[in-house]
Enzyme design. Sequence first.
Site, PDB file in Angstrom:
ATOM      1  N   TRP B 107       0.836  -1.206   0.000  1.00 41.76           N
ATOM      2  CA  TRP B 107       0.000   0.000   0.000  1.00 41.76           C
ATOM      3  C   TRP B 107       0.863   1.245   0.000  1.00 41.76           C
ATOM      4  CZ3 TRP B 107      -4.589  -0.421  -1.814  1.00 41.76           C
ATOM      5  CH2 TRP B 107      -5.232  -1.664  -1.732  1.00 41.76           C
ATOM      6  N   ASP B 177      -1.829   6.539   6.497  1.00 34.01           N
ATOM      7  CA  ASP B 177      -2.925   5.750   5.917  1.00 34.01           C
ATOM      8  C   ASP B 177      -3.301   4.694   6.943  1.00 34.01           C
ATOM      9  OD1 ASP B 177      -4.615   4.013   4.666  1.00 34.01           O
ATOM     10  OD2 ASP B 177      -3.243   3.504   3.030  1.00 34.01           O
ATOM     11  N   LYS B 201     -12.687  -1.630   6.953  1.00 33.10           N
ATOM     12  CA  LYS B 201     -12.103  -2.566   7.896  1.00 33.10           C
ATOM     13  C   LYS B 201     -12.732  -2.354   9.282  1.00 33.10           C
ATOM     14  CE  LYS B 201      -8.536  -2.432   4.674  1.00 33.10           C
ATOM     15  NZ  LYS B 201      -8.690  -3.603   3.847  1.00 33.10           N
TER      16      LYS B 201
END
Lengths: 365, 365
Positions: B107, B177, B201
């Site tokens: 990511w 993030d 999530k």
Amino acid sequence: MECLPLSRGHNFSAGPAALPEAVLRRAQAELLEWGTSGASVMEVSHRGKEFMAMAEQAEADLRGLLAIPANYKVLFLQGGATQQFAQIPMNLARPEQRADYIVTGDWGEKAVREAGSLVRAQVSATSAANNYTALPPRADWDLDPASAYVHYTPNETIRGVEFHEVPDVGGVPLIADMSSTILSRRIDVSRFGLIYAGAQKNIGPSGLVVLIVREDLLERCPSTLPKIFSFAEHAAQNSLLNTPNTFGWYLAGLVFQWLKAEGGLAVIEQRNRRKAETLYDFIDTSDFYANPVDRAARSWMNVPFTLADSALDAAFLQQSRDAGLLALKGHKLVGGMRASLYNAVEQASVDALVDFMRDFARRNG
Amino acid sequence: MECLPLSRGHNFSAGPAALPEAVLRRAQAELLEWGTSGASVMEVSHRGKEFMAMAEQAEADLRGLLAIPANYKVLFLQGGATQQFAQIPMNLARPEQRADYIVTGDWGEKAVREAGSLVRAQVSATSAANNYTALPPRADWDLDPASAYVHYTPNETIRGVEFHEVPDVGGVPLIADMSSTILSRRIDVSRFGLIYAGAQKNIGPSGLVVLIVREDLLERCPSTLPKIFSFAEHAAQNSLLNTPNTFGWYLAGLVFQWLKAEGGLAVIEQRNRRKAETLYDFIDTSDFYANPVDRAARSWMNVPFTLADSALDAAFLQQSRDAGLLALKGHKLVGGMRASLYNAVEQASVDALVDFMRDFARRNG
């Protein structure tokens, strides 16, 4: 599943708008356990086989409903139509290029304003001078054959002005913000270069935007664009470049199934025409209510109206709400009332509204 | 409301991930009729008083849970964390300015790659050389005090690598993030310039992104940005610049209420620590399973593991699915297995997983 008795109102919200009750009941029944997944549709991977199959079916159903030609891509994106006001020029125009905007209301104004920093955005026709109560005659449109595209808003939700024909703009790609009119009737997709629509009127819940784009236009997308803004990248990844709004996509799929089961857009179109005629006919025969829009340009989806005496507005809103008629307050830019008659609003709701309006006029006229 | 018997599995999905069952039941019960609105939460205006009150309460609850200081704005946006990979440099850096990226997984790689066309994005530290199984020592980070910001990914979902301390980067704004770690434990928000997180999530369904930004940074947002991309514009409009993902926002609000009712992040943190320890401890005592990550950097949220013989992977996945243990397949970049242990995954699910793993090892070891 047995549910408590419901007291759902007649919902005339301009958006997020009414959804078909059958769709909501289906979503409710399977909210904790979707198909054979053992989980909610909100709890499964967008790259799993259950979700992918559902997503593909939703696209296929939408393609069937709108008879979308094979040379068009269908994208399920985020950010609403408003983000498309920027993304369209970013993808389909060079910064120094001209783009023509036909402005027939407040959403068209927003579209051209947002495009202003990204392309040479030109207001090529506008009905601002008549307060957006009519469409500018096609003969007066100042279009440039070298423009990147022509953008218009087939239906303007705030003032209730709608194009009932697709304008001819020659060989320049025609782009339509169909947020409030998509799926309300049949359309000839081949007339358009790109169609986009926020979901929260006739498609599903907010947070989803559907984009239908002719494949050749994807060649214009600059390779320097961040990937997340590139239509070409999203198309290459079947809208799974990143995690999509999975619940929105799922619910849109249920709405598409419902539209098919109801008989498709020919049937929906008849219903919508009748709903709109019911309300406009009543308004036109009344001295108490008025709609200012040119009859040829009246929206089937959003019907603004005023009371002869605006001092009665508050009473009208309170009493209509008490009668189970929801969300009739007009947009703050125009005041008065507005009834939005999207696909999920039934004829019975329009009839109930007219009954209430007739009664209110008799008591207050 | 009475429901059919459920056969919900133990859901280890990496995202969209498990949601608290109590939240899903609440959403199910009121899906057709929300509060006194007479409509679904999906069918009401985002500018109506019911939705606005809910939205404000959701923000207040999130502020309470994370103890967000008053000089931070909280935004509820769309486009996922991936869109933030572009929007952050667009808002907080000048194109010629340097921005430092600490890359500890896939990511982080994506974030720095997307920023590359928008800012002078610098990989200032990376653990790529050890295949992202550890964190690059802070002493080796090549930071520039003149950089626009330092960006990192506190938890990398694919390889299961997590920072358990917030790194000190001096006076440069630290951007995180936190998609896969937000709300999993207490954090000191004041250490950050900006935190962002895709909802799917620990917050809610996909299609929503939460952004927490220190107010002084909003002064950097260029006035030439299209409004829809400007953090300052969204902040000025309380995230109602355009129609938000209303259902996502609502469901996030229910998750925040659930977290409060469970006792807040101190309690959640203890549970998450125990869940992760349960699984890592079992893996470490087993000759059959292995996790390659440096113990100091092991993720509490995502636990990748391999079988001693990868020829048994397919049998493991099939039998675990048959036992009601969902979504254990590892990411395609690394193979093997992965169990994600987000907030809604209960200790009982982790215990069930360990029982299955022990049994599978005994039968196949």
